[in-house]
Design a protein around this motif. Structure first.
Motif, PDB file in Angstrom:
ATOM      1  N   THR A 260       0.823  -1.204   0.000  1.00  0.00           N
ATOM      2  CA  THR A 260       0.000   0.000   0.000  1.00  0.00           C
ATOM      3  C   THR A 260       0.860   1.258   0.000  1.00  0.00           C
ATOM      4  OG1 THR A 260      -1.730  -1.171   1.197  1.00  0.00           O
ATOM      5  CG2 THR A 260      -1.823   1.228   1.226  1.00  0.00           C
ATOM      6  N   VAL A 261       1.875   1.282   0.827  1.00  0.00           N
ATOM      7  CA  VAL A 261       2.764   2.438   0.889  1.00  0.00           C
ATOM      8  C   VAL A 261       3.499   2.606  -0.431  1.00  0.00           C
ATOM      9  CG1 VAL A 261       4.842   3.359   1.989  1.00  0.00           C
ATOM     10  CG2 VAL A 261       3.021   2.392   3.379  1.00  0.00           C
ATOM     11  N   TYR A 262       3.987   1.524  -1.004  1.00  0.00           N
ATOM     12  CA  TYR A 262       4.686   1.602  -2.287  1.00  0.00           C
ATOM     13  C   TYR A 262       3.740   2.106  -3.379  1.00  0.00           C
ATOM     14  CZ  TYR A 262       7.173   0.282  -6.504  1.00  0.00           C
ATOM     15  OH  TYR A 262       7.786   0.317  -7.730  1.00  0.00           O
ATOM     16  N   GLY A 263       2.523   1.629  -3.399  1.00  0.00           N
ATOM     17  CA  GLY A 263       1.546   2.077  -4.393  1.00  0.00           C
ATOM     18  C   GLY A 263       1.223   3.550  -4.242  1.00  0.00           C
ATOM     19  N   PHE A 264       1.067   4.009  -3.010  1.00  0.00           N
ATOM     20  CA  PHE A 264       0.786   5.424  -2.766  1.00  0.00           C
ATOM     21  C   PHE A 264       1.952   6.295  -3.227  1.00  0.00           C
ATOM     22  CE2 PHE A 264       0.806   9.202  -0.035  1.00  0.00           C
ATOM     23  CZ  PHE A 264      -0.430   9.720  -0.366  1.00  0.00           C
ATOM     24  N   LYS A 265       3.175   5.870  -2.927  1.00  0.00           N
ATOM     25  CA  LYS A 265       4.344   6.637  -3.361  1.00  0.00           C
ATOM     26  C   LYS A 265       4.442   6.657  -4.882  1.00  0.00           C
ATOM     27  CE  LYS A 265       8.093   6.772  -0.887  1.00  0.00           C
ATOM     28  NZ  LYS A 265       9.349   6.411  -0.245  1.00  0.00           N
ATOM     29  N   TYR A 266       4.110   5.549  -5.527  1.00  0.00           N
ATOM     30  CA  TYR A 266       4.167   5.474  -6.989  1.00  0.00           C
ATOM     31  C   TYR A 266       3.127   6.404  -7.621  1.00  0.00           C
ATOM     32  CZ  TYR A 266       3.979   3.578 -11.716  1.00  0.00           C
ATOM     33  OH  TYR A 266       3.993   3.452 -13.076  1.00  0.00           O
TER      34      TYR A 266
END
Length: 64
Positions: free
Chosen positions: A13-19
């Motif tokens: 989730t964090v990686y997706g938000f940053k992307y």
């Protein structure tokens, strides 16, 4: 096992938000900005599709 599942889900989730919020160097916009700009177009397309479905259903139901 349950804790590991939540850790993996949180990291994804964090990686997706940053992307999604990462700004491009070419124009300074992010993917989220593009989606915000095109949202009215997508809503119109969905409404048109819904109207087509309603018409098809009413035509089909009139046959029977």
């Amino acid at each position: 096992m349950g804790l590991l599942k939540y850790v993996i889900l949180s990291v994804a989730t964090v990686y997706g938000f940053k992307y999604i919020t990462k700004k491009r160097t070419a124009d300074g916009k992010s993917l989220l900005d593009d989606l915000k700009e095109k949202a009215p177009e997508y809503i119109d397309k969905v409404k048109q599709y819904g109207e087509r479905i309603k018409q098809d259903y009413s035509q089909t139901s009139q046959l029977y």
